[in-house]
Write a protein that holds these residues in place. Structure first.
Motif, PDB file in Angstrom:
ATOM      1  N   VAL A 167       0.866  -1.181   0.000  1.00  0.00           N
ATOM      2  CA  VAL A 167       0.000   0.000   0.000  1.00  0.00           C
ATOM      3  C   VAL A 167       0.900   1.228   0.000  1.00  0.00           C
ATOM      4  CG1 VAL A 167      -1.780   1.279   1.240  1.00  0.00           C
ATOM      5  CG2 VAL A 167      -1.805  -1.228   1.248  1.00  0.00           C
ATOM      6  N   GLN A 168       0.731   2.074  -0.985  1.00  0.00           N
ATOM      7  CA  GLN A 168       1.537   3.278  -1.088  1.00  0.00           C
ATOM      8  C   GLN A 168       1.233   4.220   0.075  1.00  0.00           C
ATOM      9  OE1 GLN A 168       0.774   5.748  -4.561  1.00  0.00           O
ATOM     10  NE2 GLN A 168       2.976   6.044  -4.862  1.00  0.00           N
ATOM     11  N   ALA A 169       2.260   4.681   0.730  1.00  0.00           N
ATOM     12  CA  ALA A 169       2.094   5.567   1.882  1.00  0.00           C
ATOM     13  C   ALA A 169       2.071   7.038   1.447  1.00  0.00           C
ATOM     14  CB  ALA A 169       3.223   5.341   2.882  1.00  0.00           C
ATOM     15  N   LYS A 170       1.410   7.854   2.261  1.00  0.00           N
ATOM     16  CA  LYS A 170       1.413   9.323   2.109  1.00  0.00           C
ATOM     17  C   LYS A 170       0.740   9.791   0.836  1.00  0.00           C
ATOM     18  CE  LYS A 170       5.522   9.980   4.973  1.00  0.00           C
ATOM     19  NZ  LYS A 170       6.883  10.533   5.060  1.00  0.00           N
ATOM     20  N   SER A 171       1.453   9.761  -0.306  1.00  0.00           N
ATOM     21  CA  SER A 171       0.892  10.325  -1.538  1.00  0.00           C
ATOM     22  C   SER A 171       1.122   9.376  -2.697  1.00  0.00           C
ATOM     23  CB  SER A 171       1.531  11.682  -1.852  1.00  0.00           C
ATOM     24  OG  SER A 171       2.875  11.508  -2.294  1.00  0.00           O
ATOM     25  N   ASN A 172       0.486   9.702  -3.849  1.00  0.00           N
ATOM     26  CA  ASN A 172       0.614   8.814  -5.009  1.00  0.00           C
ATOM     27  C   ASN A 172       1.944   8.968  -5.742  1.00  0.00           C
ATOM     28  OD1 ASN A 172       0.200  11.241  -6.352  1.00  0.00           O
ATOM     29  ND2 ASN A 172      -1.935  10.757  -6.897  1.00  0.00           N
ATOM     30  N   THR A 173       2.886   9.723  -5.193  1.00  0.00           N
ATOM     31  CA  THR A 173       4.238   9.807  -5.748  1.00  0.00           C
ATOM     32  C   THR A 173       5.295   9.274  -4.774  1.00  0.00           C
ATOM     33  OG1 THR A 173       4.465  12.084  -4.956  1.00  0.00           O
ATOM     34  CG2 THR A 173       3.665  11.766  -7.226  1.00  0.00           C
ATOM     35  N   THR A 174       4.834   8.718  -3.654  1.00  0.00           N
ATOM     36  CA  THR A 174       5.753   8.168  -2.658  1.00  0.00           C
ATOM     37  C   THR A 174       6.335   6.847  -3.157  1.00  0.00           C
ATOM     38  OG1 THR A 174       4.499   9.182  -0.860  1.00  0.00           O
ATOM     39  CG2 THR A 174       5.961   7.354  -0.279  1.00  0.00           C
ATOM     40  N   PRO A 175       7.657   6.607  -2.985  1.00  0.00           N
ATOM     41  CA  PRO A 175       8.251   5.332  -3.378  1.00  0.00           C
ATOM     42  C   PRO A 175       7.570   4.159  -2.679  1.00  0.00           C
ATOM     43  CG  PRO A 175       9.973   6.935  -2.954  1.00  0.00           C
ATOM     44  CD  PRO A 175       8.683   7.568  -2.511  1.00  0.00           C
ATOM     45  N   VAL A 176       7.485   3.026  -3.389  1.00  0.00           N
ATOM     46  CA  VAL A 176       6.824   1.832  -2.857  1.00  0.00           C
ATOM     47  C   VAL A 176       7.847   0.702  -2.761  1.00  0.00           C
ATOM     48  CG1 VAL A 176       4.997   0.135  -3.201  1.00  0.00           C
ATOM     49  CG2 VAL A 176       4.639   2.523  -3.887  1.00  0.00           C
ATOM     50  N   PRO A 177       8.229   0.279  -1.542  1.00  0.00           N
ATOM     51  CA  PRO A 177       9.133  -0.873  -1.403  1.00  0.00           C
ATOM     52  C   PRO A 177       8.354  -2.184  -1.329  1.00  0.00           C
ATOM     53  CG  PRO A 177       8.865   0.207   0.719  1.00  0.00           C
ATOM     54  CD  PRO A 177       8.008   0.965  -0.264  1.00  0.00           C
ATOM     55  N   ILE A 178       8.706  -3.149  -2.175  1.00  0.00           N
ATOM     56  CA  ILE A 178       8.116  -4.484  -2.118  1.00  0.00           C
ATOM     57  C   ILE A 178       9.074  -5.453  -2.787  1.00  0.00           C
ATOM     58  CG2 ILE A 178       6.724  -3.917  -4.169  1.00  0.00           C
ATOM     59  CD1 ILE A 178       4.741  -6.088  -3.222  1.00  0.00           C
ATOM     60  N   ILE A 206       1.863  11.210 -13.081  1.00  0.00           N
ATOM     61  CA  ILE A 206       2.537  11.090 -11.795  1.00  0.00           C
ATOM     62  C   ILE A 206       3.593  10.006 -11.932  1.00  0.00           C
ATOM     63  CG2 ILE A 206       0.572  11.867 -10.406  1.00  0.00           C
ATOM     64  CD1 ILE A 206       0.087   8.889  -9.697  1.00  0.00           C
ATOM     65  N   VAL A 207       4.619  10.106 -11.123  1.00  0.00           N
ATOM     66  CA  VAL A 207       5.731   9.164 -11.185  1.00  0.00           C
ATOM     67  C   VAL A 207       6.084   8.728  -9.770  1.00  0.00           C
ATOM     68  CG1 VAL A 207       8.155   8.847 -11.808  1.00  0.00           C
ATOM     69  CG2 VAL A 207       6.658  10.163 -13.309  1.00  0.00           C
ATOM     70  N   PHE A 208       6.327   7.414  -9.587  1.00  0.00           N
ATOM     71  CA  PHE A 208       6.822   6.930  -8.306  1.00  0.00           C
ATOM     72  C   PHE A 208       7.811   5.788  -8.553  1.00  0.00           C
ATOM     73  CE2 PHE A 208       3.186   4.174  -9.103  1.00  0.00           C
ATOM     74  CZ  PHE A 208       3.636   2.907  -8.700  1.00  0.00           C
TER      75      PHE A 208
END
Length: 280
Positions: free
Chosen positions: A173-184, A204-206
């Motif tokens: 689940v992406q934290a904070k905003s839709n441009t926050t990096p996502v670790p998985i 948008i870019v993440f």
């Protein structure tokens, strides 16, 4: 009752011994169970040692063969522990069948040993067909090297899909905003975007942060929409996800708004899969 005379072997043929002849008992050892049992033991036969037997193709006459002859004959039937070639047969030419004489649901497997002393390791690699009519076929490779298939015609599945199995996927689940990096750190999975929006015709870019990604990896993404119940989720046709850039540990994901108006990102999911690639 007629006199019964001793029977002797003459020229490979059993004949009654002529009257007046006597067996040279001192020179003919008896070959009976007690004699064999009482004979000296020799645990390791020499190639020149001899075994006696009767020849069914020559009137059941007495013949002999050496231990070397016996090993040669058996090598045409069995594979030695040092390896060998499977010869053609009338039943299954060139085939090796594993587990054919078992009964009931059972696994059948072949272990490959590529290092260490005999019996030092359980196996270097194992190919196993699990029990039952629908058992899974599994390949286990110990060590860090991959399992490679070399097929000039490609690798095909004529029935089921090719992909990652259960246990290799994950969710984030992406934290904070839709441009926050996502670790998985999974080979494939689902990313749930954070609440937010994308302006009309904007992007948008993440970063997808993943240890399975290398500089040569091929990372595939596609989008889907889950109705959050608020009615504000974006329809799947309104946005296009793609991977813009890949480096070790990172894939840069871009999501483009295909419409002139602003669209929300709540309810949007991005599915991804990481595949190994090569530059040579």
């Amino acid at each position: 009752m007629a006199e019964r005379k001793p029977v002797v072997l003459v020229g490979g043929v059993l004949k009654e011994m002529p009257s007046g002849d006597a067996l040279p008992a001192a020179n003919i050892p008896e070959v009976t169970a007690p004699n064999i049992h009482a004979a000296p033991a020799k645990p390791t036969p020499a190639d020149a040692d001899e075994l006696g037997y009767v020849d069914s193709a020559a009137g059941w006459g007495l013949v002999k063969l050496t231990w070397a002859n016996l090993k040669t004959a058996l090598s045409n039937i069995f594979l030695p522990k040092t390896g060998g070639r499977v010869a053609d047969s009338d039943i299954n030419p060139g085939a090796v069948e594993v587990g054919i004489y078992g009964s009931g649901d059972r696994p059948a497997y072949i272990d490959l040993h590529a290092y260490g002393a005999p019996l030092e390791v359980d196996y270097s690699a194992r190919i196993i067909r699990n029990g039952g009519p629908n058992g899974e076929l599994s390949i286990f490779q110990n060590g860090t090297s991959p399992v490679a298939f070399y097929a000039s015609g490609g690798i095909l599945s004529n029935v089921g899909p090719i992909g990652y199995g259960v246990g290799n996927g994950g969710t984030a689940v992406q934290a904070k905003s839709n441009t926050t990096p996502v670790p998985i750190n999974k080979q494939n999975g689902v990313i749930y975007l954070a609440n937010g929006s994308i302006p009309g015709s904007g992007i948008i870019v993440f970063e997808l942060q993943n240890t399975f990604i290398t500089a040569n990896s091929i990372v595939v993404v596609h989008g889907s929409y889950i109705d959050t119940g608020t009615g504000s989720g974006s329809a799947i046709s309104q946005f296009t996800p793609q991977v813009n850039y890949v480096q070790a540990g990172i894939a840069v994901v871009q999501i483009k708004n295909n419409y002139a108006g602003t669209i929300p990102t709540d309810g949007v999911t991005i599915r991804f899969a990481v595949f190994a690639g090569s530059a040579s």
